[in-house]
Design a protein around this motif. Structure first.
Motif, PDB file in Angstrom:
ATOM      1  N   ALA A  22      28.638   3.350  66.726  1.00 47.77           N
ATOM      2  CA  ALA A  22      27.711   2.375  66.159  1.00 47.77           C
ATOM      3  C   ALA A  22      26.934   2.966  64.989  1.00 47.77           C
ATOM      4  O   ALA A  22      26.787   2.321  63.938  1.00 47.77           O
ATOM      5  CB  ALA A  22      26.756   1.871  67.239  1.00 47.77           C
ATOM      6  N   LEU A  23      26.429   4.184  65.150  1.00 45.88           N
ATOM      7  CA  LEU A  23      25.657   4.806  64.071  1.00 45.88           C
ATOM      8  C   LEU A  23      26.535   5.099  62.854  1.00 45.88           C
ATOM      9  O   LEU A  23      26.083   5.006  61.711  1.00 45.88           O
ATOM     10  CB  LEU A  23      25.017   6.105  64.569  1.00 45.88           C
ATOM     11  CG  LEU A  23      23.859   5.944  65.556  1.00 45.88           C
ATOM     12  CD1 LEU A  23      23.379   7.302  66.047  1.00 45.88           C
ATOM     13  CD2 LEU A  23      22.695   5.181  64.919  1.00 45.88           C
ATOM     14  N   SER A  24      27.798   5.454  63.099  1.00 44.89           N
ATOM     15  CA  SER A  24      28.676   5.787  61.982  1.00 44.89           C
ATOM     16  C   SER A  24      29.041   4.558  61.160  1.00 44.89           C
ATOM     17  O   SER A  24      29.357   4.687  59.969  1.00 44.89           O
ATOM     18  CB  SER A  24      29.949   6.462  62.499  1.00 44.89           C
ATOM     19  OG  SER A  24      30.726   5.555  63.254  1.00 44.89           O
ATOM     20  N   ARG A  25      29.026   3.352  61.760  1.00 44.42           N
ATOM     21  CA  ARG A  25      29.407   2.150  61.025  1.00 44.42           C
ATOM     22  C   ARG A  25      28.216   1.253  60.690  1.00 44.42           C
ATOM     23  O   ARG A  25      28.357   0.316  59.890  1.00 44.42           O
ATOM     24  CB  ARG A  25      30.421   1.333  61.835  1.00 44.42           C
ATOM     25  CG  ARG A  25      31.617   2.085  62.340  1.00 44.42           C
ATOM     26  CD  ARG A  25      32.259   3.006  61.330  1.00 44.42           C
ATOM     27  NE  ARG A  25      32.721   2.316  60.146  1.00 44.42           N
ATOM     28  CZ  ARG A  25      33.252   2.933  59.103  1.00 44.42           C
ATOM     29  NH1 ARG A  25      33.363   4.242  59.109  1.00 44.42           N
ATOM     30  NH2 ARG A  25      33.651   2.256  58.044  1.00 44.42           N
ATOM     31  N   ALA A  26      27.060   1.490  61.295  1.00 44.33           N
ATOM     32  CA  ALA A  26      25.903   0.637  61.033  1.00 44.33           C
ATOM     33  C   ALA A  26      25.462   0.715  59.577  1.00 44.33           C
ATOM     34  O   ALA A  26      24.946  -0.267  59.030  1.00 44.33           O
ATOM     35  CB  ALA A  26      24.744   1.034  61.949  1.00 44.33           C
TER      36      ALA A  26
ATOM     37  N   ARG B 123      24.225  -2.174  54.572  1.00 45.06           N
ATOM     38  CA  ARG B 123      24.298  -2.390  53.120  1.00 45.06           C
ATOM     39  C   ARG B 123      24.856  -3.770  52.800  1.00 45.06           C
ATOM     40  O   ARG B 123      24.377  -4.457  51.898  1.00 45.06           O
ATOM     41  CB  ARG B 123      25.146  -1.302  52.477  1.00 45.06           C
ATOM     42  CG  ARG B 123      24.517   0.087  52.557  1.00 45.06           C
ATOM     43  CD  ARG B 123      25.434   1.139  51.987  1.00 45.06           C
ATOM     44  NE  ARG B 123      25.702   0.907  50.585  1.00 45.06           N
ATOM     45  CZ  ARG B 123      26.550   1.641  49.864  1.00 45.06           C
ATOM     46  NH1 ARG B 123      27.209   2.639  50.441  1.00 45.06           N
ATOM     47  NH2 ARG B 123      26.744   1.379  48.591  1.00 45.06           N
ATOM     48  N   MET B 124      25.884  -4.187  53.549  1.00 38.22           N
ATOM     49  CA  MET B 124      26.454  -5.513  53.307  1.00 38.22           C
ATOM     50  C   MET B 124      25.453  -6.612  53.668  1.00 38.22           C
ATOM     51  O   MET B 124      25.276  -7.589  52.922  1.00 38.22           O
ATOM     52  CB  MET B 124      27.735  -5.678  54.122  1.00 38.22           C
ATOM     53  CG  MET B 124      28.352  -7.078  54.050  1.00 38.22           C
ATOM     54  SD  MET B 124      28.815  -7.575  52.366  1.00 38.22           S
ATOM     55  CE  MET B 124      30.310  -6.610  52.172  1.00 38.22           C
ATOM     56  N   ALA B 125      24.776  -6.474  54.827  1.00 37.05           N
ATOM     57  CA  ALA B 125      23.801  -7.484  55.245  1.00 37.05           C
ATOM     58  C   ALA B 125      22.638  -7.557  54.264  1.00 37.05           C
ATOM     59  O   ALA B 125      22.194  -8.659  53.897  1.00 37.05           O
ATOM     60  CB  ALA B 125      23.298  -7.161  56.653  1.00 37.05           C
ATOM     61  N   ARG B 126      22.175  -6.399  53.813  1.00 41.96           N
ATOM     62  CA  ARG B 126      21.053  -6.376  52.872  1.00 41.96           C
ATOM     63  C   ARG B 126      21.437  -7.037  51.555  1.00 41.96           C
ATOM     64  O   ARG B 126      20.691  -7.838  50.997  1.00 41.96           O
ATOM     65  CB  ARG B 126      20.616  -4.930  52.641  1.00 41.96           C
ATOM     66  CG  ARG B 126      19.483  -4.748  51.647  1.00 41.96           C
ATOM     67  CD  ARG B 126      19.150  -3.274  51.488  1.00 41.96           C
ATOM     68  NE  ARG B 126      18.163  -3.071  50.444  1.00 41.96           N
ATOM     69  CZ  ARG B 126      18.467  -2.975  49.142  1.00 41.96           C
ATOM     70  NH1 ARG B 126      19.734  -3.089  48.760  1.00 41.96           N
ATOM     71  NH2 ARG B 126      17.513  -2.785  48.245  1.00 41.96           N
ATOM     72  N   GLY B 127      22.638  -6.700  51.030  1.00 42.49           N
ATOM     73  CA  GLY B 127      23.082  -7.300  49.781  1.00 42.49           C
ATOM     74  C   GLY B 127      23.293  -8.800  49.894  1.00 42.49           C
ATOM     75  O   GLY B 127      22.924  -9.565  48.987  1.00 42.49           O
ATOM     76  N   SER B 128      23.879  -9.250  51.007  1.00 40.20           N
ATOM     77  CA  SER B 128      24.104 -10.684  51.197  1.00 40.20           C
ATOM     78  C   SER B 128      22.792 -11.439  51.330  1.00 40.20           C
ATOM     79  O   SER B 128      22.643 -12.550  50.808  1.00 40.20           O
ATOM     80  CB  SER B 128      24.968 -10.904  52.444  1.00 40.20           C
ATOM     81  OG  SER B 128      26.229 -10.283  52.298  1.00 40.20           O
ATOM     82  N   LEU B 129      21.836 -10.848  52.039  1.00 39.53           N
ATOM     83  CA  LEU B 129      20.528 -11.492  52.183  1.00 39.53           C
ATOM     84  C   LEU B 129      19.791 -11.563  50.848  1.00 39.53           C
ATOM     85  O   LEU B 129      19.150 -12.581  50.530  1.00 39.53           O
ATOM     86  CB  LEU B 129      19.689 -10.745  53.216  1.00 39.53           C
ATOM     87  CG  LEU B 129      20.070 -10.970  54.676  1.00 39.53           C
ATOM     88  CD1 LEU B 129      19.359  -9.963  55.582  1.00 39.53           C
ATOM     89  CD2 LEU B 129      19.740 -12.395  55.118  1.00 39.53           C
TER      90      LEU B 129
ATOM     91  N   LEU C   6      17.592  -4.295  60.965  1.00 43.49           N
ATOM     92  CA  LEU C   6      17.058  -3.370  59.963  1.00 43.49           C
ATOM     93  C   LEU C   6      17.165  -3.953  58.558  1.00 43.49           C
ATOM     94  O   LEU C   6      16.284  -3.727  57.713  1.00 43.49           O
ATOM     95  CB  LEU C   6      17.800  -2.033  60.036  1.00 43.49           C
ATOM     96  CG  LEU C   6      17.520  -1.191  61.293  1.00 43.49           C
ATOM     97  CD1 LEU C   6      18.322   0.103  61.261  1.00 43.49           C
ATOM     98  CD2 LEU C   6      16.035  -0.885  61.428  1.00 43.49           C
ATOM     99  N   ALA C   7      18.227  -4.710  58.276  1.00 42.67           N
ATOM    100  CA  ALA C   7      18.342  -5.365  56.968  1.00 42.67           C
ATOM    101  C   ALA C   7      17.260  -6.420  56.792  1.00 42.67           C
ATOM    102  O   ALA C   7      16.663  -6.545  55.707  1.00 42.67           O
ATOM    103  CB  ALA C   7      19.730  -5.978  56.822  1.00 42.67           C
ATOM    104  N   LEU C   8      16.992  -7.195  57.847  1.00 39.98           N
ATOM    105  CA  LEU C   8      15.905  -8.181  57.783  1.00 39.98           C
ATOM    106  C   LEU C   8      14.557  -7.488  57.600  1.00 39.98           C
ATOM    107  O   LEU C   8      13.699  -7.965  56.841  1.00 39.98           O
ATOM    108  CB  LEU C   8      15.901  -9.021  59.062  1.00 39.98           C
ATOM    109  CG  LEU C   8      17.069  -9.992  59.247  1.00 39.98           C
ATOM    110  CD1 LEU C   8      17.062 -10.575  60.656  1.00 39.98           C
ATOM    111  CD2 LEU C   8      17.006 -11.111  58.215  1.00 39.98           C
ATOM    112  N   LEU C   9      14.366  -6.356  58.282  1.00 45.28           N
ATOM    113  CA  LEU C   9      13.122  -5.597  58.153  1.00 45.28           C
ATOM    114  C   LEU C   9      12.951  -5.053  56.743  1.00 45.28           C
ATOM    115  O   LEU C   9      11.847  -5.074  56.183  1.00 45.28           O
ATOM    116  CB  LEU C   9      13.116  -4.456  59.166  1.00 45.28           C
ATOM    117  CG  LEU C   9      11.854  -3.599  59.247  1.00 45.28           C
ATOM    118  CD1 LEU C   9      10.671  -4.436  59.723  1.00 45.28           C
ATOM    119  CD2 LEU C   9      12.071  -2.404  60.178  1.00 45.28           C
ATOM    120  N   ALA C  10      14.050  -4.593  56.144  1.00 48.58           N
ATOM    121  CA  ALA C  10      13.983  -4.041  54.787  1.00 48.58           C
ATOM    122  C   ALA C  10      13.595  -5.111  53.769  1.00 48.58           C
ATOM    123  O   ALA C  10      12.859  -4.836  52.814  1.00 48.58           O
ATOM    124  CB  ALA C  10      15.324  -3.402  54.415  1.00 48.58           C
TER     125      ALA C  10
END
Length: 311
Positions: free
Chosen positions: A186-190, A195-201, A116-120
């Motif tokens: 999974a949903l509670s921690r995804a 947010r971390m993956a999106r910011g790092s990318l 989802l981070a890659l998709l965003a």
């Protein structure tokens, strides 16, 4: 590399010793009398004294602490007051379920967050919608999310079992019973991982080597996956180690919601019965698992980035 491994192992053992000492001290301050909880209010003084001697409660705290550490070094966690069985045996029966639930939840959160981070980043129009969805999931309490999923996927649409666990003797059936609670975790921690993956990318996409790849005509999707994903994964791996600890504590709530016989339900029983040996063993095992998660993250960091191993 060997020095790096030895340093991390020493820090892990020191952390585990400190955690065990804090657990022992905290249980000394825990309100309630285990002798009274076992024998009741009408117990005679002689019966109370006999049980105190049997449990070692007649000794001073420092002597009990030394005895406890000595037993731990022999891998002896004592005997449960509530169940009358060795604590190690009880934990061995419940640990596989909780560990399997945590690993499924962690893997599910990562499989949701990273694509989802890659998709965003690949499609900016999706960015706002996905960020809003993840912010909503992050704000929903875990137990409420579990109840909603329980009603939706086990009651309204009976796709998955609502509660219970048949044991690992039937792997397929065991997985079906763990899917719904693992999805809750999974949903509670995804959301946090997203947010971390999106910011790092985003940070990685602003580097010079990304501009060079684009200048060479590399397709944008390949730039994301090939050139930006690996450097962006390092902060995500750090967060995964922390999330392992959060999922262990979250599993306590999820196991109660879905009536799973794991460490969470065992911890509630031990707390209600003032079962000090079982409580100490439970917290010690959970602390050891959290230390293990972080040790694995440190080692993985050293493998992915050689500069860390020689720091």
């Amino acid at each position: 590399m060997r020095g790096f491994l030895l340093r991390r192992l020493f820090l892990a053992l020191a952390t585990l010793w400190l955690a065990s000492s804090l657990v022992f001290a905290a249980l000394l301050l825990l309100p309630g009398d285990p002798v009274q909880a076992i024998l009741g209010l009408e117990a005679s003084p002689a019966a109370r004294e006999a049980l105190e001697r049997a449990l070692g409660l007649d000794k001073p705290p420092w002597e009990r602490y030394v005895d406890w550490l000595t037993r731990i070094l022999r891998f002896d966690l004592g005997e449960s007051i509530r169940y009358g069985k060795p604590v190690g045996e009880l934990l061995g029966e419940r640990l596989p379920l909780t560990l399997g639930l945590v690993l499924l939840g962690l893997g599910g959160a990562l499989l949701l967050a990273l694509p989802l981070a890659l998709l965003a980043l690949r499609f900016p129009l999706w960015d706002l919608a996905l960020s809003g969805l993840m912010a909503f999931l992050q704000s929903v309490p875990t137990f409420f999310l579990g109840v909603v999923l329980l009603y939706a996927l086990a009651v309204h649409l009976p796709l998955l079992p609502a509660s219970g666990f048949p044991g690992f003797g039937e792997p397929c059936e065991a997985l079906r019973h763990l899917l719904l609670p693992a999805l809750t975790l999974a949903l509670s921690r995804a959301a946090i991982l997203f947010r971390m993956a999106r910011g790092s990318l985003l940070e990685a996409m602003g580097q010079d080597y990304i501009r060079t790849a684009r200048a060479k005509g590399v397709p944008e999707a390949w730039v994301l996956v090939k050139h930006a994903l690996k450097p962006a994964s390092l902060p995500l791996i750090t967060l995964l180690g922390l999330e392992g600890g959060f999922l262990l504590t979250g599993a306590v709530v999820v196991e109660v919601v879905f009536a799973l016989p794991g460490l969470g339900s065992l911890a509630l029983t031990a707390l209600e019965a003032r079962d000090y040996p079982l409580l100490q063993g439970l917290v010690l095992v959970m602390a050891a698992l959290i230390v293990l998660f972080n040790l694995l993250v440190d080692l993985l960091y050293g493998l992915l980035d050689p500069r860390v191993a020689y720091a």
